[in-house]
Scaffold this motif. Structure first.
Motif, PDB file in Angstrom:
ATOM      1  N   GLU A  46      -5.951   3.961   0.018  1.00 40.50           N
ATOM      2  CA  GLU A  46      -6.213   2.731  -0.165  1.00 40.50           C
ATOM      3  C   GLU A  46      -6.239   1.797   0.707  1.00 40.50           C
ATOM      4  OE1 GLU A  46      -3.351   0.520  -2.078  1.00 40.50           O
ATOM      5  OE2 GLU A  46      -3.432   2.190  -3.433  1.00 40.50           O
ATOM      6  N   LYS A  81       1.675   6.590  -6.905  1.00 38.48           N
ATOM      7  CA  LYS A  81       0.307   7.830  -7.599  1.00 38.48           C
ATOM      8  C   LYS A  81       0.303   9.719  -7.389  1.00 38.48           C
ATOM      9  CE  LYS A  81      -3.349   4.392  -6.923  1.00 38.48           C
ATOM     10  NZ  LYS A  81      -4.269   4.310  -5.871  1.00 38.48           N
ATOM     11  N   HIS A  90       1.268  -1.164   0.063  1.00 36.73           N
ATOM     12  CA  HIS A  90      -0.463  -0.074   0.234  1.00 36.73           C
ATOM     13  C   HIS A  90       0.412   1.054  -0.365  1.00 36.73           C
ATOM     14  CE1 HIS A  90      -3.348  -2.262   0.933  1.00 36.73           C
ATOM     15  NE2 HIS A  90      -3.122  -2.968   1.629  1.00 36.73           N
ATOM     16  N   SER A 119       2.349   1.756  -3.580  1.00 31.90           N
ATOM     17  CA  SER A 119       0.872   1.967  -4.908  1.00 31.90           C
ATOM     18  C   SER A 119       0.954   3.604  -3.986  1.00 31.90           C
ATOM     19  CB  SER A 119      -0.136   1.302  -4.235  1.00 31.90           C
ATOM     20  OG  SER A 119      -1.184   1.910  -5.079  1.00 31.90           O
TER      21      SER A 119
END
Length: 292
Positions: free
Chosen positions: A135, A81, A74, A77
């Protein structure tokens, strides 16, 4: 909002780490590991009850990252982003571990070199935290075996605590979505202001009213295993983010909580007392057994 987005805590407790307690007269008293083991030891009727029901004397301290869910995935990610939205470069696996080992602001200014402006670094850090919170809002299921393991602990009346690098509100909301809000009798969150892993574990033991040496820590990192042992706790390593050879110091290793039973947890304390004997005493005991 999520706190400590990827920042790793130190191990701690190498030199009798603990807490300060202030008495009625205002004089401080240090509650280190040895003191907590003595203070929280069962006495009287409680000791008799725990002798008849040994599982109730134990406590399980479950660490969020790598056991309940893989936080590193997470984190990764969220960083990717933000990098994509801001048109910034993010390094590959060899370098990204340095991003997760410091605070977001330090990662932005000293590791990624996205900016040298403190205000801009703080803005980007908040963006990462916001993406990480998004997330977590998508989480509905814990890792395989977690539900059954928590149910087994509850049926055996084993007290259970959760240590998580999330703020109290985010942690409560995530547990509610997972249906685990009532599974833990104690929680240690980022809002509690602990400086090391050992402090988190000792805080959990205090909240559960169990001596550290009767607690079992479930973690997926070498640092977590070391912190548990520094606090005189047993350690169960869950394979995932780290390979088995990095977790060799654990008292027990499993690929997931699906493999465990409460009996496995109880057996970790089978040699308690004997493992702390003087070497000479052990030889005498072994000699007596051989003579028989």
């Amino acid at each position: 909002m999520l706190l400590r987005a990827g920042q790793q805590l130190g191990v701690g407790s190498e030199y009798g780490e603990g807490f300060l307690q202030y008495k009625a007269r205002g004089t401080p008293e240090r509650l280190d590991v040895d003191t907590l083991n003595e203070r929280l030891r069962a006495h009287g009727p409680q000791r008799l009850r725990q002798h008849m029901r040994p599982d109730e004397a134990l406590a399980a301290i479950i660490c969020w990252d790598g056991v309940i869910t893989d936080m590193k995935a997470h984190h990764r990610s969220a960083w990717h982003k933000v990098a994509a939205e801001e048109k910034l470069a993010f390094p590959g696996p060899p370098m990204e571990r340095h991003v997760f080992s410091v605070s977001p602001e330090q990662a932005i200014t000293q590791v990624l070199h996205w900016t040298t402006d403190a205000g801009q670094a703080q803005r980007l850090a908040w963006l990462v935290a916001a993406k990480l919170a998004e997330e977590l809002r998508s989480l509905r299921e814990p890792a395989a075996g977690v539900r059954d393991w928590l149910a087994a602990l509850a049926s055996s009346h084993v007290q259970c605590a959760l240590v998580a690098p999330l703020d109290r509100a985010s942690l409560g909301q995530t547990l509610d979505r997972m249906g685990l809000v009532h599974a833990f009798q104690a929680r240690v969150s980022a809002d509690d202001g602990m400086d090391t892993r050992a402090q988190c574990l000792l805080s959990a033991a205090l909240q559960l009213n169990r001596p550290p040496n009767r607690c079992v820590v479930f973690d997926a990192s070498p640092a977590g295993i070391t912190a548990a042992h520094n606090c005189t706790m047993k350690a169960v390593a869950v394979l995932g983010p780290h390979p088995a050879w990095k977790l060799h110091a654990a008292d027990l290793t499993c690929s997931s909580l699906e493999e465990l039973t409460v009996y496995n947890m109880r057996r970790l304390f089978a040699n308690t007392g004997h493992e702390l004997m003087d070497v000479c005493q052990q030889h005498q005991m072994n000699g007596a057994v051989m003579s028989c």
